[in-house]
Design an enzyme around this catalytic site. Structure first.
Site, PDB file in Angstrom:
ATOM      1  N   ARG A 142      38.954  18.931  30.912  1.00 24.31           N
ATOM      2  CA  ARG A 142      39.118  20.084  29.860  1.00 24.31           C
ATOM      3  C   ARG A 142      38.333  21.393  30.664  1.00 24.31           C
ATOM      4  O   ARG A 142      38.631  22.504  30.380  1.00 24.31           O
ATOM      5  CB  ARG A 142      38.171  19.822  28.590  1.00 24.31           C
ATOM      6  N   LEU A 159       5.097  19.453  38.339  1.00 22.90           N
ATOM      7  CA  LEU A 159       5.512  19.804  39.721  1.00 22.90           C
ATOM      8  C   LEU A 159       4.598  21.215  40.104  1.00 22.90           C
ATOM      9  O   LEU A 159       4.772  22.371  39.247  1.00 22.90           O
ATOM     10  CB  LEU A 159       6.960  20.310  39.889  1.00 22.90           C
ATOM     11  N   ASP A 191       6.710  25.695  29.165  1.00 22.78           N
ATOM     12  CA  ASP A 191       6.177  26.213  28.120  1.00 22.78           C
ATOM     13  C   ASP A 191       4.846  27.020  28.355  1.00 22.78           C
ATOM     14  O   ASP A 191       4.045  27.428  27.410  1.00 22.78           O
ATOM     15  CB  ASP A 191       6.161  25.486  26.803  1.00 22.78           C
ATOM     16  N   ASN A 192       4.578  27.312  29.679  1.00 25.52           N
ATOM     17  CA  ASN A 192       3.066  28.011  29.936  1.00 25.52           C
ATOM     18  C   ASN A 192       3.457  28.978  31.038  1.00 25.52           C
ATOM     19  O   ASN A 192       4.117  28.768  31.916  1.00 25.52           O
ATOM     20  CB  ASN A 192       1.985  26.874  30.282  1.00 25.52           C
ATOM     21  N   THR A 209       2.644  28.041  34.985  1.00 24.23           N
ATOM     22  CA  THR A 209       3.725  27.195  35.673  1.00 24.23           C
ATOM     23  C   THR A 209       5.066  27.968  35.743  1.00 24.23           C
ATOM     24  O   THR A 209       5.575  27.794  36.881  1.00 24.23           O
ATOM     25  CB  THR A 209       4.116  26.105  34.682  1.00 24.23           C
ATOM     26  N   CYS A 258       7.660  40.502  37.933  1.00 22.65           N
ATOM     27  CA  CYS A 258       7.911  41.982  37.690  1.00 22.65           C
ATOM     28  C   CYS A 258       7.728  42.260  36.291  1.00 22.65           C
ATOM     29  O   CYS A 258       7.381  43.570  35.917  1.00 22.65           O
ATOM     30  CB  CYS A 258       9.197  42.376  38.298  1.00 22.65           C
ATOM     31  N   CYS A 281       5.240  28.234  20.489  1.00 26.17           N
ATOM     32  CA  CYS A 281       5.704  27.538  19.478  1.00 26.17           C
ATOM     33  C   CYS A 281       4.705  26.313  18.862  1.00 26.17           C
ATOM     34  O   CYS A 281       4.569  26.022  18.004  1.00 26.17           O
ATOM     35  CB  CYS A 281       6.806  26.478  20.133  1.00 26.17           C
TER      36      CYS A 281
END
Length: 251
Positions: free
Chosen positions: A11, A107, A127-128, A131, A172, A184
């Site tokens: 597809r 990581l 989510d931070n 990182t 930037c 969240c």
């Protein structure tokens, strides 16, 4: 590409923008997904389904009950199991013909740079802020395209950042590591909104890898209440310590 591949991806292959050449590019590609939460799980599902040849799945966390409202790879039986290993198992069930590597670690440092260096595209699904900034710096230093997204409440945002970084980089736009006031954990998030953003990360990765032109250098903002989008053009900061040319610091 064998007959099994042709049938599995038929597809997509029907699309003129992908066709056989684009599908082969996907099969030959490696994507690094950092963070296997509300963004990373739908992104991983669609990339595995699309036939990205190698997915590296990085997350140091275990599955928690509060994750199940939006992190669609996991079930109640997976609580307290490592997200990376569960993700690898589920994606293998979806597509056993691709290579799936689970990294049960956060990581950072040399491990992050090594993983980024091997990837054709990086998805930042973390989510931070600290990182995100480190991932951005590694991608800029190694000239690896970065697709980053986030979601909180009913809103989401997405950026596609690519070499030669003429429209700038993540730093930037956010020049420090200060966390946003709303996230969240404190403000909540609607599951489908974070799913929309993660799915779009997968879409943009498929476009980049298969050679389809994609609008880079924009901050795309989604309002889930009104289902409206708006885009803001990004501009490279002349003094950016990451992508600002002679002003950049070594990573």
């Amino acid at each position: 590409m064998n007959d099994r591949d042709f049938m599995r991806y038929s597809r997509q292959i029907l699309l003129d923008d992908i066709a056989l050449d684009g599908q082969q590019k996907l099969l030959d590609s490696q994507v690094l997904i950092i963070g296997l939460g509300g963004l990373g799980t739908p992104a991983a599902l669609y990339l595995a389904g699309a036939g990205v040849g190698t997915l590296v799945l990085a997350d140091d966390d275990d599955v928690h009950l509060s994750n199940l409202q939006r992190q669609i790879l996991f079930t109640t039986e997976d609580i307290d199991r490592p997200k990376s290993q569960v993700s690898q198992q589920r994606l293998t069930q979806l597509n056993p013909d691709i290579q799936l590597t689970a990294l049960q670690q956060r990581l950072t440092g040399e491990a992050l740079k090594d993983a980024v260096a091997r990837a054709d595209v990086v998805l930042d699904c973390t989510d931070n802020m600290a990182t995100r900034q480190e991932i951005n710096a590694a991608c800029v230093a190694l000239n690896t395209p970065l697709i980053t997204a986030s979601a909180v409440g009913f809103g989401g945002q997405l950026m596609v950042l690519t070499p030669p970084w003429e429209q700038g980089c993540y730093r930037c736009l956010w020049p420090d590591n200060q966390e946003p006031e709303r996230n969240c954990r404190t403000a909540g998030v609607v599951g489908p909104v974070v799913g929309v953003m993660g799915t779009l990360q997968a879409l943009e990765a498929i476009k980049l890898l298969s050679g389809i032109e994609t609008p880079a250098g924009e901050l795309r903002l989604f309002d889930g209440k009104s289902s409206q989008w708006r885009s803001l053009a990004l501009r490279r900061a002349s003094g950016c310590p990451v992508c600002g040319g002679s002003n950049a610091d070594p990573v």
